[in-house]
Design a protein around this motif. Structure first.
Motif, PDB file in Angstrom:
ATOM      1  N   LEU A  13      28.625  48.408  43.920  1.00 28.11           N
ATOM      2  CA  LEU A  13      29.172  49.479  44.743  1.00 28.11           C
ATOM      3  C   LEU A  13      28.901  49.227  46.219  1.00 28.11           C
ATOM      4  O   LEU A  13      29.789  49.427  47.064  1.00 28.11           O
ATOM      5  CB  LEU A  13      28.581  50.824  44.312  1.00 28.11           C
ATOM      6  CG  LEU A  13      29.305  52.070  44.779  1.00 28.11           C
ATOM      7  CD1 LEU A  13      30.730  52.064  44.275  1.00 28.11           C
ATOM      8  CD2 LEU A  13      28.589  53.303  44.279  1.00 28.11           C
ATOM      9  N   THR A  14      27.700  48.772  46.548  1.00 31.97           N
ATOM     10  CA  THR A  14      27.368  48.455  47.935  1.00 31.97           C
ATOM     11  C   THR A  14      28.237  47.324  48.460  1.00 31.97           C
ATOM     12  O   THR A  14      28.734  47.367  49.590  1.00 31.97           O
ATOM     13  CB  THR A  14      25.881  48.082  48.055  1.00 31.97           C
ATOM     14  OG1 THR A  14      25.097  49.154  47.544  1.00 31.97           O
ATOM     15  CG2 THR A  14      25.498  47.794  49.491  1.00 31.97           C
ATOM     16  N   GLY A  15      28.446  46.305  47.643  1.00 31.47           N
ATOM     17  CA  GLY A  15      29.308  45.194  48.034  1.00 31.47           C
ATOM     18  C   GLY A  15      30.747  45.630  48.238  1.00 31.47           C
ATOM     19  O   GLY A  15      31.416  45.182  49.174  1.00 31.47           O
ATOM     20  N   PHE A  16      31.231  46.503  47.376  1.00 33.68           N
ATOM     21  CA  PHE A  16      32.604  46.986  47.485  1.00 33.68           C
ATOM     22  C   PHE A  16      32.801  47.810  48.752  1.00 33.68           C
ATOM     23  O   PHE A  16      33.767  47.607  49.496  1.00 33.68           O
ATOM     24  CB  PHE A  16      32.954  47.820  46.243  1.00 33.68           C
ATOM     25  CG  PHE A  16      34.394  48.236  46.182  1.00 33.68           C
ATOM     26  CD1 PHE A  16      35.390  47.309  45.958  1.00 33.68           C
ATOM     27  CD2 PHE A  16      34.743  49.567  46.357  1.00 33.68           C
ATOM     28  CE1 PHE A  16      36.723  47.696  45.908  1.00 33.68           C
ATOM     29  CE2 PHE A  16      36.059  49.963  46.316  1.00 33.68           C
ATOM     30  CZ  PHE A  16      37.052  49.018  46.090  1.00 33.68           C
ATOM     31  N   VAL A  17      31.879  48.713  49.030  1.00 34.05           N
ATOM     32  CA  VAL A  17      31.964  49.533  50.241  1.00 34.05           C
ATOM     33  C   VAL A  17      31.828  48.648  51.475  1.00 34.05           C
ATOM     34  O   VAL A  17      32.530  48.837  52.479  1.00 34.05           O
ATOM     35  CB  VAL A  17      30.901  50.652  50.217  1.00 34.05           C
ATOM     36  CG1 VAL A  17      30.802  51.351  51.562  1.00 34.05           C
ATOM     37  CG2 VAL A  17      31.209  51.654  49.124  1.00 34.05           C
ATOM     38  N   GLY A  18      30.940  47.662  51.428  1.00 35.27           N
ATOM     39  CA  GLY A  18      30.790  46.728  52.542  1.00 35.27           C
ATOM     40  C   GLY A  18      32.050  45.922  52.785  1.00 35.27           C
ATOM     41  O   GLY A  18      32.446  45.680  53.924  1.00 35.27           O
ATOM     42  N   PHE A  19      32.705  45.483  51.698  1.00 31.60           N
ATOM     43  CA  PHE A  19      33.955  44.736  51.816  1.00 31.60           C
ATOM     44  C   PHE A  19      35.033  45.580  52.476  1.00 31.60           C
ATOM     45  O   PHE A  19      35.756  45.105  53.366  1.00 31.60           O
ATOM     46  CB  PHE A  19      34.425  44.269  50.437  1.00 31.60           C
ATOM     47  CG  PHE A  19      35.753  43.594  50.451  1.00 31.60           C
ATOM     48  CD1 PHE A  19      35.889  42.308  50.943  1.00 31.60           C
ATOM     49  CD2 PHE A  19      36.878  44.249  49.988  1.00 31.60           C
ATOM     50  CE1 PHE A  19      37.121  41.677  50.965  1.00 31.60           C
ATOM     51  CE2 PHE A  19      38.112  43.634  50.005  1.00 31.60           C
ATOM     52  CZ  PHE A  19      38.231  42.341  50.501  1.00 31.60           C
ATOM     53  N   ILE A  20      35.136  46.838  52.085  1.00 35.55           N
ATOM     54  CA  ILE A  20      36.131  47.727  52.692  1.00 35.55           C
ATOM     55  C   ILE A  20      35.819  47.926  54.173  1.00 35.55           C
ATOM     56  O   ILE A  20      36.711  47.915  55.024  1.00 35.55           O
ATOM     57  CB  ILE A  20      36.184  49.077  51.945  1.00 35.55           C
ATOM     58  CG1 ILE A  20      36.792  48.869  50.573  1.00 35.55           C
ATOM     59  CG2 ILE A  20      36.979  50.109  52.729  1.00 35.55           C
ATOM     60  CD1 ILE A  20      36.772  50.094  49.693  1.00 35.55           C
ATOM     61  N   GLY A  21      34.532  48.101  54.493  1.00 36.48           N
ATOM     62  CA  GLY A  21      34.142  48.260  55.892  1.00 36.48           C
ATOM     63  C   GLY A  21      34.473  47.033  56.725  1.00 36.48           C
ATOM     64  O   GLY A  21      34.972  47.143  57.842  1.00 36.48           O
ATOM     65  N   LEU A  22      34.190  45.833  56.185  1.00 36.39           N
ATOM     66  CA  LEU A  22      34.507  44.604  56.909  1.00 36.39           C
ATOM     67  C   LEU A  22      36.013  44.405  57.061  1.00 36.39           C
ATOM     68  O   LEU A  22      36.474  43.855  58.058  1.00 36.39           O
ATOM     69  CB  LEU A  22      33.899  43.397  56.187  1.00 36.39           C
ATOM     70  CG  LEU A  22      32.392  43.242  56.332  1.00 36.39           C
ATOM     71  CD1 LEU A  22      31.894  42.112  55.457  1.00 36.39           C
ATOM     72  CD2 LEU A  22      32.014  43.005  57.771  1.00 36.39           C
TER      73      LEU A  22
END
Length: 74
Positions: A13-22
């Motif tokens: 979940l953290t990786g997914f949210v980070g990917f969307i942010g990037l």
């Protein structure tokens, strides 16, 4: 040591949210922080447009919608 099921979920979940942010940073956040590049592009593309000629209804090109009333004392 293997991660527990909850820890893997949190990492995913953290990786997914980070990917969307990037992904959104260059599209939405960067232009808000530094608009000078877009102002330069706008100035170049609107160079040959006469705003007075295309403004409808003999309206001024720009006026302050929150214009302050001048008092008689001034």
């Amino acid at each position: 040591m293997a991660l527990s099921r909850n820890a893997r979920y949190v990492v995913f979940l953290t990786g997914f949210v980070g990917f969307i942010g990037l992904t959104l940073y260059p599209i939405a956040i960067s232009p808000m922080l530094d608009s000078s590049e877009y102002k330069k592009i706008q100035k170049e593309t609107r160079k040959h447009i006469d705003q007075e000629k295309i403004q409808p209804g003999n309206m001024p090109v720009w006026s302050d919608p929150f214009g302050r009333k001048k008092s008689e004392a001034e």
